[in-house]
Design an enzyme around this catalytic site. Structure first.
Site, PDB file in Angstrom:
ATOM      1  N   CYS A  88       0.782  -1.209  -0.082  1.00  0.00           N
ATOM      2  CA  CYS A  88      -0.029   0.078   0.037  1.00  0.00           C
ATOM      3  C   CYS A  88       0.717   1.356  -0.003  1.00  0.00           C
ATOM      4  CB  CYS A  88      -1.190  -0.011   1.124  1.00  0.00           C
ATOM      5  SG  CYS A  88      -0.220  -0.145   2.734  1.00  0.00           S
TER       6      CYS A  88
ATOM      7  N   HIS B  35      -2.489   0.658   6.943  1.00  0.00           N
ATOM      8  CA  HIS B  35      -2.788   0.875   5.424  1.00  0.00           C
ATOM      9  C   HIS B  35      -2.407   2.433   5.390  1.00  0.00           C
ATOM     10  CE1 HIS B  35      -4.434  -0.087   1.661  1.00  0.00           C
ATOM     11  NE2 HIS B  35      -5.194   0.859   1.687  1.00  0.00           N
TER      12      HIS B  35
ATOM     13  N   ASP C  32      -8.083   5.550  -2.785  1.00  0.00           N
ATOM     14  CA  ASP C  32      -7.109   4.484  -2.227  1.00  0.00           C
ATOM     15  C   ASP C  32      -6.557   3.783  -3.709  1.00  0.00           C
ATOM     16  OD1 ASP C  32      -5.888   2.572  -1.329  1.00  0.00           O
ATOM     17  OD2 ASP C  32      -7.482   1.797  -0.106  1.00  0.00           O
TER      18      ASP C  32
END
Length: 649
Positions: A405, A449, A465
């Protein structure tokens, strides 16, 4: 118990050393290695036949004690405080064993063991540690009882005595725990942060988040007011990173004040239990107007922080909106900060973004173009990406295309800034695992994250995202489903009955945290007020505590007296039956004749009965005058029942 004992084969020595070893054991995890080694060697010396009390070895013991104090000072630069104090206590307790050769010394040693038990709670207060300390307390109490009895008892009998004393003390301990007035403020400096751990930090470089994600430690637990709420789609906001030097993202600083923001969807009510840590972030799902933690404050980036860098376990209820609109008008200073890119880094990425900007003036179209790039090109989601060079974004976008991520958030944010769109990185947690046993959600380090926020005209800061474009499973179902099959064992995720067992243990641990470790001033006041409003006052609490303690102690005294009287009556009855059976064969005890004298006379008259008479008399004398263990009453009962003397022919 013998006045002087030595050698591991001697029961008296074992009764001295082993309970103290149990008290020392938990501290080996926290004291410096040399302290633990010195304590272990000292215990081994005390158990060895080479140990001798007093005399020749006294100078050596004094030298070792002086060296221990000096070494502790050199290690900690002080002899005060929790760390130095515990290290010194561990070392001195171990050395005290080398001069413990009398009943008085034994009592002092046990007292030191009790101090070691209490000192353990500075580091850990979980259920396993508490069970260990209760067991250790029972062993120390048994050791003390054995020492004061002046003899070495059977291990089972002594442990039963120590356990009984601890169990008898528990009602009073529970009463004091519930009613003793709690301090309303933190006890700063007295207790260290339990299991302080580093979670999210105020910077992000390649590899920083993925290292955290490979930890299974609990970050926080969430109990939703709505049982149907699902945490898997939620983003728990943490540090916001705006400054970029080409390699590392960092926070822009602590700019206090709530940003201009409005809800854009339904609200959620939930309670978070945040584990102890050494970072100040308070995770929140979206926009919250307030977080009820003493001194908590918000930055202009919508980060919630505690006033202290480190904190104990925190529990706070939140009313927040996962969807919100923030800063539709962007201040110039923020625009400049969130467009800045260092010169000389990632030329290929910047060229790609400028080409997108030249082809479309719509920021939304550029965002969509970047997400489509991640979806259509052969990018892979992995915990083990290859290393990147100085131009990390170029290497990632055009060569390795393998990352986590943080790689996707980093690359996407750089692309947006290069295209003229204000952007920043947001770190926190995404998702969680529902504990089916307790009905709450557990968010672990592995749920850490990183995502991005871009500023769009008319919409303000919009969450994007980019990881979801490559691995939507990460957002929809969790980390394990997004990883390649070969990397899932790295997470060590339990399944089947192991998962149920872990969730059950987590449920019990969470209950312990909430109702024992989390029993603070506020919770005590709520409990006492619910029982009776008068109990919530200091006067009422003290009266209830004194009355309760008096009742418990009176009950214990009555039970002990009744047990002693009942046992004494039965012992006398059994001995009377024994005397009656001897009288039937002509052996009658004189009015002024003691049990031992009568036994000797009976043995002279009837040598065939001598062993049985001696055994029964010894049991009676031990129970009647020496206290004796309850199991000895059963032995006397069996002996008298089997005693059937016959007349001489």
């Amino acid at each position: 118990m013998p006045e002087r004992t030595s050698g591991w084969r001697d029961p008296g020595t074992l009764w001295l050393v082993l309970p103290v070893a149990l008290a020392l054991a938990p501290h080996m995890l926290f004291v410096p290695g040399w302290v633990g080694l010195a304590a272990a060697m000292t215990l081994a010396w005390r158990l060895s036949p080479a140990w001798r009390p007093g005399g020749a070895q006294r100078l050596l013991r004094v030298t070792l004690a002086g060296a221990g104090v000096a070494a502790t000072y050199l290690q900690f630069h002080t002899l005060a405080g929790p760390e130095a104090g515990i290290a010194l206590l561990v070392m001195m307790a171990a050395l005290k064993l080398l001069e413990t050769d009398s009943r008085r010394d034994h009592a002092v040693m046990v007292l030191a063991g009790y101090f070691l038990v209490m000192a353990t709670l500075i580091h850990h207060q979980d259920m396993v540690t508490t069970a260990w300390l209760l067991t250790t307390t029972a062993a120390l109490t048994a050791s003390l009882a054995a020492s004061q009895a002046g003899r070495v008892p059977a291990a089972a009998a002594a442990l039963r005595t120590g356990t009984l004393i601890v169990v008898q003390a528990l009602p009073l301990a529970i009463l004091l725990f519930l009613l003793f007035p709690r301090l309303a403020g933190p006890m700063a400096g007295l207790v260290q942060v339990e299991s302080a751990r580093t979670g999210l930090t105020d910077s992000m470089a390649p590899g920083s988040v993925s290292q955290l994600i490979q930890s299974d430690a609990v970050a926080f637990r969430v109990d939703f007011a709505d049982p149907a709420a699902d945490a898997r789609g939620l983003y728990w906001r943490g540090p916001v990173l705006s400054d970029f030097d080409g390699r590392t993202w960092r926070r822009a600083g602590n700019h206090a004040g709530m940003p201009e923001a409005e809800p854009a969807g339904p609200a959620l009510d939930y309670t978070i239990t945040l584990e102890a840590g050494d970072q100040p972030w308070l995770p929140v799902a979206g926009l919250a107007r307030e977080v009820p933690v003493e001194g908590a404050w918000s930055t202009t980036y919508l980060e919630w922080l505690t006033p202290r860098q480190g904190h104990d376990r925190l529990r706070y209820a939140v009313h927040s909106w996962p969807a919100f609109q923030m800063e539709t008008e962007l201040p110039n200073w923020q625009r400049a900060r969130t467009l800045a890119l260092p010169e000389g880094y990632n030329p290929e990425s910047r060229a790609l973004a400028r080409r997108w900007a030249d082809e479309s003036a719509d920021p939304r179209a550029i965002v969509a173009r970047a997400l489509a790039y991640f979806r259509q090109e052969p990018f892979h989601y992995t915990l083990a990406p290859p290393p990147l060079g100085d131009d990390a974004v170029d290497d990632f976008l055009f060569q390795t295309r393998r990352g986590f991520c943080e790689h996707y958030a980093n690359a996407f944010t750089v692309l947006m800034r290069a295209a003229g769109i204000p952007a920043r990185v947001v770190t926190g947690y995404q998702g969680g695992e529902r504990n089916a046993v307790g009905g709450y959600w557990v968010v672990r380090d592995r749920d850490a994250h990183a995502w991005a926020e871009v500023w769009l005209p008319g919409a303000g800061w919009v969450q994007v995202d980019p990881t979801a474009a490559v691995a939507p499973e990460r957002v929809e179902r969790g980390l394990a489903d997004a990883l390649p099959a070969g990397e899932r064992p790295l997470l060590n995720l339990p399944t089947g009955w192991l998962k149920t067992l872990r969730q059950t243990w987590d449920y019990l641990s969470n209950g312990w945290n909430q109702w024992v470790l989390g029993y603070d001033f506020e919770r005590q006041q709520r409990l006492l007020s619910a029982l009776s409003p008068s109990l919530a006052t200091l006067h009422g609490t003290l009266l209830a505590m004194l009355a309760g303690a008096g009742l418990i102690l009176a009950g214990l005294a009555f039970a002990l007296l009744r047990d002693g009287a009942g046992r004494g009556d039965e012992v006398d009855r059994l001995y009377g039956r024994f005397l009656a059976r001897l009288a039937r064969i002509g052996l009658t005890r004189g009015a002024a004749e003691g049990p031992a004298d009568f036994a000797r006379r009976a043995a002279r008259d009837r040598a065939d009965l001598a062993p049985a008479v001696a055994a029964i008399t010894e049991l009676y004398v031990g129970l009647r005058y020496g206290g004796g263990a309850p199991r000895r009453v059963a032995e006397l009962r069996r002996a008298v029942r089997g005693f059937r003397p016959a007349r001489r022919h």
